[in-house]
Design a protein around this motif. Structure first.
Motif, PDB file in Angstrom:
ATOM      1  N   ARG A 143      65.858  82.361  38.843  1.00  0.00           N
ATOM      2  CA  ARG A 143      63.952  81.446  38.334  1.00  0.00           C
ATOM      3  C   ARG A 143      63.706  82.010  37.327  1.00  0.00           C
ATOM      4  N   PHE A 144      63.691  83.573  37.563  1.00  0.00           N
ATOM      5  CA  PHE A 144      62.938  84.629  36.434  1.00  0.00           C
ATOM      6  C   PHE A 144      63.227  84.458  34.934  1.00  0.00           C
ATOM      7  N   GLU A 145      64.794  84.413  35.118  1.00  0.00           N
ATOM      8  CA  GLU A 145      65.159  84.357  33.864  1.00  0.00           C
ATOM      9  C   GLU A 145      64.950  82.360  33.070  1.00  0.00           C
ATOM     10  N   GLU A 146      65.057  82.149  34.006  1.00  0.00           N
ATOM     11  CA  GLU A 146      64.602  81.029  32.722  1.00  0.00           C
ATOM     12  C   GLU A 146      63.520  80.472  32.686  1.00  0.00           C
ATOM     13  N   ALA A 147      62.374  80.916  33.665  1.00  0.00           N
ATOM     14  CA  ALA A 147      61.152  81.080  33.240  1.00  0.00           C
ATOM     15  C   ALA A 147      60.993  81.599  31.974  1.00  0.00           C
ATOM     16  N   GLY A 148      61.274  82.937  32.405  1.00  0.00           N
ATOM     17  CA  GLY A 148      61.454  84.061  31.537  1.00  0.00           C
ATOM     18  C   GLY A 148      61.914  83.213  29.532  1.00  0.00           C
ATOM     19  N   THR A 149      63.284  82.400  29.639  1.00  0.00           N
ATOM     20  CA  THR A 149      63.595  82.059  28.069  1.00  0.00           C
ATOM     21  C   THR A 149      63.156  80.634  27.704  1.00  0.00           C
ATOM     22  N   LYS A 150      62.030  79.947  28.938  1.00  0.00           N
ATOM     23  CA  LYS A 150      62.146  79.371  28.603  1.00  0.00           C
ATOM     24  C   LYS A 150      59.944  79.239  27.735  1.00  0.00           C
ATOM     25  N   HIS A 151      59.897  80.426  28.053  1.00  0.00           N
ATOM     26  CA  HIS A 151      58.218  80.672  28.037  1.00  0.00           C
ATOM     27  C   HIS A 151      58.200  80.199  26.232  1.00  0.00           C
ATOM     28  N   PHE A 152      57.519  79.437  25.471  1.00  0.00           N
ATOM     29  CA  PHE A 152      57.401  79.972  24.272  1.00  0.00           C
ATOM     30  C   PHE A 152      56.666  81.026  23.193  1.00  0.00           C
ATOM     31  N   GLY A 153      56.914  81.514  22.827  1.00  0.00           N
ATOM     32  CA  GLY A 153      56.916  82.950  22.298  1.00  0.00           C
ATOM     33  C   GLY A 153      56.452  84.030  22.812  1.00  0.00           C
ATOM     34  N   SER A 154      55.248  85.026  22.062  1.00  0.00           N
ATOM     35  CA  SER A 154      55.059  86.000  23.203  1.00  0.00           C
ATOM     36  C   SER A 154      54.658  85.979  24.222  1.00  0.00           C
ATOM     37  N   GLY A 155      55.256  87.281  25.256  1.00  0.00           N
ATOM     38  CA  GLY A 155      54.018  86.880  26.766  1.00  0.00           C
ATOM     39  C   GLY A 155      55.497  87.301  27.135  1.00  0.00           C
ATOM     40  N   TRP A 156      54.878  87.219  28.933  1.00  0.00           N
ATOM     41  CA  TRP A 156      54.890  88.101  29.996  1.00  0.00           C
ATOM     42  C   TRP A 156      55.972  87.050  31.157  1.00  0.00           C
ATOM     43  N   VAL A 157      56.370  87.028  31.783  1.00  0.00           N
ATOM     44  CA  VAL A 157      57.377  86.630  33.296  1.00  0.00           C
ATOM     45  C   VAL A 157      56.923  87.722  34.156  1.00  0.00           C
ATOM     46  N   PHE A 158      56.573  87.801  35.219  1.00  0.00           N
ATOM     47  CA  PHE A 158      56.009  88.352  36.024  1.00  0.00           C
ATOM     48  C   PHE A 158      56.479  87.474  37.729  1.00  0.00           C
ATOM     49  N   LEU A 159      56.351  88.792  38.505  1.00  0.00           N
ATOM     50  CA  LEU A 159      57.090  87.885  39.824  1.00  0.00           C
ATOM     51  C   LEU A 159      55.348  88.372  40.375  1.00  0.00           C
ATOM     52  N   VAL A 160      54.986  87.578  41.297  1.00  0.00           N
ATOM     53  CA  VAL A 160      53.393  87.160  41.645  1.00  0.00           C
ATOM     54  C   VAL A 160      53.803  87.292  43.303  1.00  0.00           C
ATOM     55  N   VAL A 161      52.304  87.848  43.867  1.00  0.00           N
ATOM     56  CA  VAL A 161      51.995  87.179  45.069  1.00  0.00           C
ATOM     57  C   VAL A 161      51.119  86.990  45.653  1.00  0.00           C
ATOM     58  N   ASN A 162      51.022  85.651  45.604  1.00  0.00           N
ATOM     59  CA  ASN A 162      49.947  85.099  45.451  1.00  0.00           C
ATOM     60  C   ASN A 162      49.041  84.822  46.992  1.00  0.00           C
ATOM     61  N   PRO A 163      47.360  85.183  47.131  1.00  0.00           N
ATOM     62  CA  PRO A 163      47.000  85.617  48.403  1.00  0.00           C
ATOM     63  C   PRO A 163      46.548  84.098  48.573  1.00  0.00           C
ATOM     64  N   LYS A 164      46.394  83.073  47.946  1.00  0.00           N
ATOM     65  CA  LYS A 164      45.819  81.912  48.121  1.00  0.00           C
ATOM     66  C   LYS A 164      46.909  80.643  48.489  1.00  0.00           C
ATOM     67  N   ALA A 165      47.973  81.510  48.952  1.00  0.00           N
ATOM     68  CA  ALA A 165      49.455  80.859  48.851  1.00  0.00           C
ATOM     69  C   ALA A 165      49.919  81.043  50.665  1.00  0.00           C
ATOM     70  N   GLY A 166      48.935  82.524  51.403  1.00  0.00           N
ATOM     71  CA  GLY A 166      49.684  82.709  52.119  1.00  0.00           C
ATOM     72  C   GLY A 166      50.546  84.119  51.714  1.00  0.00           C
ATOM     73  N   GLY A 167      50.100  84.296  50.288  1.00  0.00           N
ATOM     74  CA  GLY A 167      50.974  85.681  49.837  1.00  0.00           C
ATOM     75  C   GLY A 167      52.306  85.351  49.614  1.00  0.00           C
ATOM     76  N   LYS A 168      52.852  83.745  49.520  1.00  0.00           N
ATOM     77  CA  LYS A 168      54.131  83.298  48.526  1.00  0.00           C
ATOM     78  C   LYS A 168      54.370  84.270  47.409  1.00  0.00           C
ATOM     79  N   LEU A 169      55.168  84.254  47.266  1.00  0.00           N
ATOM     80  CA  LEU A 169      56.512  85.001  46.007  1.00  0.00           C
ATOM     81  C   LEU A 169      56.430  84.131  45.237  1.00  0.00           C
ATOM     82  N   GLU A 170      55.390  84.226  43.846  1.00  0.00           N
ATOM     83  CA  GLU A 170      56.036  83.149  42.627  1.00  0.00           C
ATOM     84  C   GLU A 170      56.348  84.180  41.141  1.00  0.00           C
ATOM     85  N   VAL A 171      57.539  82.874  41.065  1.00  0.00           N
ATOM     86  CA  VAL A 171      57.302  83.953  39.431  1.00  0.00           C
ATOM     87  C   VAL A 171      56.043  82.971  38.261  1.00  0.00           C
TER      88      VAL A 171
END
Ligand code: MN3
Length: 224
Positions: free
Chosen positions: A125-153
């Protein structure tokens, strides 16, 4: 008192390992330029932007990014870009440190399985998100406090941080060509795959535990 260099005037933190430490996944010349030129320039430009704004001189870069509306409009975009660049790269060098576990363990492994199905499914999932991102930027694994601490890419463009969105990052990978061009040229997907070979899962696990348990200094600045 904040540690010297963690507030204005910000300092480029020394790379905690030799330039060649991440070869062959990331070549020494790329590391030398990436740390000594690219990251250094973000720090210089951040300091230049803050020079005439003493009210901001006591803030860490994380505090600045978490409250961008408090930054005067005249320098807000500069702080967003270069403060983001400073914060993103600081995190990047830390999670790439050589040694440590080569696969996730502990609570982080359990959370990856819970939220993505498995560590391998997360990596895909992380590789796919990074590959598909257009142009410069970053791909992150984050903790979403608003979703009960769910991990999201999530991905961000340019040097945008996830901190303005209240999403603490466990780690991120740099999608700018300066991070991989000398070895991989246009093959970003190959770089994203090789990244797993140098990601320090011990450092990531410690960071995840700090985020979960709300250790403010690990998160950089006050928690929401
Ligand atoms: Mn970079």
């Amino acid at each position: 008192m904040a540690e010297k260099g963690t507030t204005y005037p910000f300092e480029l933190p020394p790379l905690p390992y030799p330039f060649a430490a991440l070869e062959p996944a990331i070549d020494a010349r790329t590391m030398e330029l990436h740390h000594g030129r690219h990251h250094a320039t973000y720090v210089e430009k951040l300091n230049a932007a803050l020079k005439d704004h003493p009210a901001l001189h006591g803030k860490t870069v994380e505090q600045l990014l978490k409250d961008l509306p408090a930054v005067p409009e005249a320098v807000r975009t500069t702080v967003r870009n270069n403060g983001g660049g400073h914060a993103n790269h600081q995190l990047f060098w830390k999670v790439l440190k050589p040694g440590g576990a080569r696969e996730p363990g502990g609570e982080l492994a359990a959370a990856l399985a819970r939220d993505f199905g498995s560590a391998d499914a997360f990596k895909a999932r992380f590789e796919e998100a990074g590959t598909k991102h257009f142009g410069s930027g970053w791909v992150f694994l984050v903790v979403n406090p608003k979703a009960g601490g769910k991990l999201e890419v999530v991905t961000r463009s340019n040097q945008d941080s996830v901190l303005p969105d209240g999403l603490p990052a466990v780690f991120g990978n740099d999608l700018w060509e300066h991070a991989y061009y000398l070895t991989y040229q246009n093959r970003r997907a190959d770089y994203l795959k090789a990244f797993w070979g140098v990601l320090n899962w011990t450092a990531c696990g410690e960071r995840y535990d700090a985020i979960r348990t709300g250790h403010k200094e690990q998160l950089g600045g006050p928690a929401k």
